[in-house]
Design a protein around this motif. Structure first.
Motif, PDB file in Angstrom:
ATOM      1  N   ARG A   1       0.815  -1.224   0.000  1.00 43.28           N
ATOM      2  CA  ARG A   1       0.000   0.000   0.000  1.00 43.28           C
ATOM      3  C   ARG A   1       0.842   1.264   0.000  1.00 43.28           C
ATOM      4  NH1 ARG A   1      -5.377   0.130   2.213  1.00 43.28           N
ATOM      5  NH2 ARG A   1      -4.707   2.284   2.250  1.00 43.28           N
ATOM      6  N   ARG A   2       2.119   1.119   0.285  1.00 44.57           N
ATOM      7  CA  ARG A   2       2.971   2.312   0.354  1.00 44.57           C
ATOM      8  C   ARG A   2       3.267   2.821  -1.044  1.00 44.57           C
ATOM      9  NH1 ARG A   2       4.333   3.350   5.488  1.00 44.57           N
ATOM     10  NH2 ARG A   2       3.313   1.821   6.808  1.00 44.57           N
ATOM     11  N   ASP A   3       3.777   4.052  -1.148  1.00 44.83           N
ATOM     12  CA  ASP A   3       3.908   4.637  -2.471  1.00 44.83           C
ATOM     13  C   ASP A   3       5.114   4.108  -3.255  1.00 44.83           C
ATOM     14  OD1 ASP A   3       5.497   6.014  -0.676  1.00 44.83           O
ATOM     15  OD2 ASP A   3       4.599   7.982  -1.034  1.00 44.83           O
TER      16      ASP A   3
ATOM     17  N   PRO B   1      -3.392  11.662  -5.931  1.00 45.17           N
ATOM     18  CA  PRO B   1      -2.471  12.523  -6.709  1.00 45.17           C
ATOM     19  C   PRO B   1      -1.384  13.196  -5.869  1.00 45.17           C
ATOM     20  CG  PRO B   1      -4.782  13.043  -7.169  1.00 45.17           C
ATOM     21  CD  PRO B   1      -4.781  12.101  -6.021  1.00 45.17           C
ATOM     22  N   ILE B   2      -1.532  13.179  -4.546  1.00 40.38           N
ATOM     23  CA  ILE B   2      -0.480  13.780  -3.718  1.00 40.38           C
ATOM     24  C   ILE B   2       0.842  13.040  -3.957  1.00 40.38           C
ATOM     25  CG2 ILE B   2      -0.535  12.455  -1.525  1.00 40.38           C
ATOM     26  CD1 ILE B   2      -0.911  16.123  -1.300  1.00 40.38           C
ATOM     27  N   ARG B   3       0.730  11.806  -4.441  1.00 36.75           N
ATOM     28  CA  ARG B   3       1.950  11.010  -4.698  1.00 36.75           C
ATOM     29  C   ARG B   3       2.831  11.656  -5.762  1.00 36.75           C
ATOM     30  NH1 ARG B   3      -1.738   5.674  -4.428  1.00 36.75           N
ATOM     31  NH2 ARG B   3      -1.733   5.479  -2.161  1.00 36.75           N
TER      32      ARG B   3
ATOM     33  N   LEU C   1       3.453  14.815  -5.952  1.00 38.36           N
ATOM     34  CA  LEU C   1       4.295  15.760  -5.211  1.00 38.36           C
ATOM     35  C   LEU C   1       5.275  15.034  -4.311  1.00 38.36           C
ATOM     36  CD1 LEU C   1       1.683  18.496  -4.267  1.00 38.36           C
ATOM     37  CD2 LEU C   1       3.295  18.458  -6.151  1.00 38.36           C
ATOM     38  N   ARG C   2       4.807  13.953  -3.718  1.00 38.35           N
ATOM     39  CA  ARG C   2       5.709  13.188  -2.839  1.00 38.35           C
ATOM     40  C   ARG C   2       6.909  12.673  -3.645  1.00 38.35           C
ATOM     41  NH1 ARG C   2       4.602  11.393   2.018  1.00 38.35           N
ATOM     42  NH2 ARG C   2       5.621   9.413   1.582  1.00 38.35           N
ATOM     43  N   ALA C   3       6.654  12.252  -4.865  1.00 35.65           N
ATOM     44  CA  ALA C   3       7.746  11.731  -5.709  1.00 35.65           C
ATOM     45  C   ALA C   3       8.797  12.823  -5.914  1.00 35.65           C
ATOM     46  CB  ALA C   3       7.187  11.276  -7.049  1.00 35.65           C
TER      47      ALA C   3
HETATM   48  P1  ATP Z   1       9.211  12.786   5.133  1.00 33.66           P
HETATM   49  O1  ATP Z   1       8.688  12.416   6.498  1.00 33.66           O
HETATM   50  O2  ATP Z   1      10.686  12.878   5.048  1.00 33.66           O
HETATM   51  O3  ATP Z   1       8.519  13.967   4.584  1.00 33.66           O
HETATM   52  P2  ATP Z   1       8.002  10.287   4.407  1.00 33.66           P
HETATM   53  O4  ATP Z   1       8.123   9.406   3.203  1.00 33.66           O
HETATM   54  O5  ATP Z   1       8.398   9.706   5.715  1.00 33.66           O
HETATM   55  O6  ATP Z   1       8.827  11.605   4.105  1.00 33.66           O
HETATM   56  P3  ATP Z   1       5.454  10.647   5.619  1.00 33.66           P
HETATM   57  O7  ATP Z   1       4.347  11.573   5.265  1.00 33.66           O
HETATM   58  O8  ATP Z   1       6.078  10.746   6.957  1.00 33.66           O
HETATM   59  O9  ATP Z   1       6.530  10.813   4.479  1.00 33.66           O
HETATM   60  O10 ATP Z   1       4.882   9.183   5.381  1.00 33.66           O
HETATM   61  C1  ATP Z   1       5.451   8.029   5.973  1.00 33.66           C
HETATM   62  C2  ATP Z   1       5.303   6.830   5.036  1.00 33.66           C
HETATM   63  O11 ATP Z   1       3.895   6.575   4.794  1.00 33.66           O
HETATM   64  C3  ATP Z   1       5.875   6.998   3.644  1.00 33.66           C
HETATM   65  O12 ATP Z   1       7.263   6.774   3.605  1.00 33.66           O
HETATM   66  C4  ATP Z   1       5.091   5.983   2.842  1.00 33.66           C
HETATM   67  O13 ATP Z   1       5.547   4.672   3.084  1.00 33.66           O
HETATM   68  C5  ATP Z   1       3.704   6.109   3.443  1.00 33.66           C
HETATM   69  N1  ATP Z   1       2.890   7.120   2.737  1.00 33.66           N
HETATM   70  C6  ATP Z   1       2.712   8.418   3.055  1.00 33.66           C
HETATM   71  N2  ATP Z   1       1.892   9.032   2.199  1.00 33.66           N
HETATM   72  C7  ATP Z   1       1.530   8.093   1.295  1.00 33.66           C
HETATM   73  C8  ATP Z   1       0.670   8.085   0.158  1.00 33.66           C
HETATM   74  N3  ATP Z   1       0.049   9.192  -0.243  1.00 33.66           N
HETATM   75  N4  ATP Z   1       0.526   6.928  -0.518  1.00 33.66           N
HETATM   76  C9  ATP Z   1       1.148   5.792  -0.131  1.00 33.66           C
HETATM   77  N5  ATP Z   1       1.965   5.736   0.931  1.00 33.66           N
HETATM   78  C10 ATP Z   1       2.154   6.852   1.646  1.00 33.66           C
END
Ligand code: ATP
Ligand code: MG
Length: 420
Positions: free
Chosen positions: A144-146, A190-192, A194-196
């Motif tokens: 389920r993680r991105d 779609p936030i993914r 930006l996360r990418a």
């Molecule tokens: P940072 O904390 O450095 O901003 P991060 O990857 O740890 O980056 P978090 O928002 O803390 O971001 O999220 C923790 C984890 O949760 C991510 O590493 C990912 O595995 C999962 N995650 C967060 N948002 C999403 C999403 N939109 N879709 C899928 N998985 C997500």
């Protein structure tokens, strides 16, 4: 495929991997001092009570990279109620999928239960409802993680890394790869997108081809993201220590213009001003100093204001009137593009409006400016203009001497002005 910087490669060579099973790797060389003692304590308590528990996600990615994570997430097979019972200072949050915040003074460790795959439930009318509120296995949780590099689990107690999607290899080669079908997963959330790009900017790595390909198609979906979530995500680009790189990545990927107005024409002077602003922001973050979003937006949008101001001061034959009109217009257009809350736009207006007053030499006005509640931010902004050769450096030096002086010396400095 882009490759990781040389430093990163040699960093990874330090690790001696012994594959125990397909997915579990003994991993003894993560720098334990980078791990929050509270995250370790949380895991110890969960394990001491017969549960599994791991650090997960971005924290593992950052630890492997040798960076101190900014927050720690823990996953476990304990349910939220079971977790809550084990920690006196904890609270269950979330309405649909519940998770637990374990509180240690100012630090909060987010503990969640392994999540299962989204279940699709057919309805009598033929439609399908997606329900994602089920607990699952560690493997389902990873699915389920991105991105693969965000889907690793690390036990600081057993020094074990669990990596179902070859995240370690991707990190080693400096690539960001979506788990599953990239287009579907961007559409799902779609936030993914930006996360990418945020991870690209943070670690200086790149999206792999398959994860990049659908981006152009899905970018319009960014505007479906609820405002507060979008705001938080965009702010993270700039206020987490890699603002300059984020700006470069956002510009290169045509993401920046989705959120911010750009000046009508770009000059070297403008680039210098913005990169100085971003560098200062990164420096402040590295020194644990606070950074206000309104200051950030003020310098990102300053030249749009200046270019309109030049136009309106001629049209209105009034400099301050022209500035006010330019400010109104920039804010009006900007908030259509990206929701900046009013409390920030109020501060931005003040920072901008105070700028001409730094050039006014009337003693009464100098003291009045000093007492203005927004003086400090406006002063820092004025220094940024000096630093970027947009304002006479002497003005910045004069104000710095003035504010550093005691009461008596202040009046001497002001008197010198009136004698000139
Ligand atoms: P940072 O904390 O450095 O901003 P991060 O990857 O740890 O980056 P978090 O928002 O803390 O971001 O999220 C923790 C984890 O949760 C991510 O590493 C990912 O595995 C999962 N995650 C967060 N948002 C999403 C999403 N939109 N879709 C899928 N998985 C997500
Ligand atoms: Mg995180």
């Amino acid at each position: 495929m882009s490759s990781a910087p040389l430093i990163l490669r040699s960093f990874f060579k330090k690790f001696k991997k012994t594959k125990k099973s397909n997915f579990e790797i003994d991993f003894k060389k993560i720098d334990i001092s980078l791990i929050s003692v509270h995250a370790i304590k949380t895991i110890e308590i969960l394990e001491g009570n017969g549960f599994e528990a791991y650090i997960v996600g971005g924290a593992v990615r950052d630890l492997l990279f040798g960076i101190k994570p900014k927050d720690f997430d823990v996953v476990t097979n304990a349910t939220p109620d079971q977790i809550h019972r084990l920690f006196k200072r904890s609270r269950i949050i979330g309405r649909r999928f519940k998770l637990v915040h374990v509180i240690y003074g100012r630090e909060v460790i987010e503990v969640s239960t392994y999540r299962s795959k989204q279940k699709e439930i057919p309805q009598p009318d033929g439609s399908i409802i997606k329900d994602d509120n089920y607990y699952g296995t560690i493997e389902e949780d990873a699915m389920r993680r991105d991105f693969t590099i965000n889907a690793m689990f690390y036990s600081p107690i057993h020094h074990k890394l669990v990596d179902f999607h070859n995240g370690l290899d991707d990190l080693k080669f400096g690539i960001i790869q979506m788990i599953g079908d990239p287009e579907k997963r961007y559409q799902e959330d779609p936030i993914r997108i930006l996360r990418a790009f945020r991870v690209c900017a943070k670690l200086n790595i790149a999206l792999n081809t398959s994860s990049r390909k659908p981006i152009e198609k899905v970018v319009p979906l960014l505007h479906n993201i609820p405002h507060s979530r979008l705001f938080d995500e965009v702010i993270k680009f700039f206020l987490t220590g890699h603002a300059l790189n984020s700006y470069k990545v956002m510009r290169n990927e045509n993401i920046y213009s989705q959120f911010f107005l750009s000046p009508e024409f770009e000059t070297k002077e403008i680039s210098l001003f913005i990169s100085n602003g971003l560098k200062n922001t990164d420096l402040r973050i590295s020194r644990d100093k606070s950074c206000n979003p309104s200051f950030l937006f003020s310098f990102l949008l300053w030249h749009q204001v200046c270019q309109l101001w030049d136009q309106y001061k001629i049209e209105l034959k009034h400099s301050i009137g022209g500035l006010n009109q330019a400010i109104d217009e920039v804010i009006e257009e900007q908030v259509k593009l990206f929701p900046i809350h009013k409390r920030f736009t109020i501060a931005m207006r003040e920072i901008w409006r105070l700028q001409p007053r730094f050039e006014n030499q009337s003693p009464k006005k100098i003291y009045r400016l000093l007492l203005h509640p927004r003086f400090r931010a406006a002063y820092d902004f004025m220094l940024l203009r000096c630093q970027s050769n947009q304002l006479d450096q002497g003005i910045g030096i004069w104000w710095t001497n003035f504010i550093d002086a005691d009461h008596h010396k202040k009046s001497l400095i002001v008197n010198q002005l009136t004698r000139k």
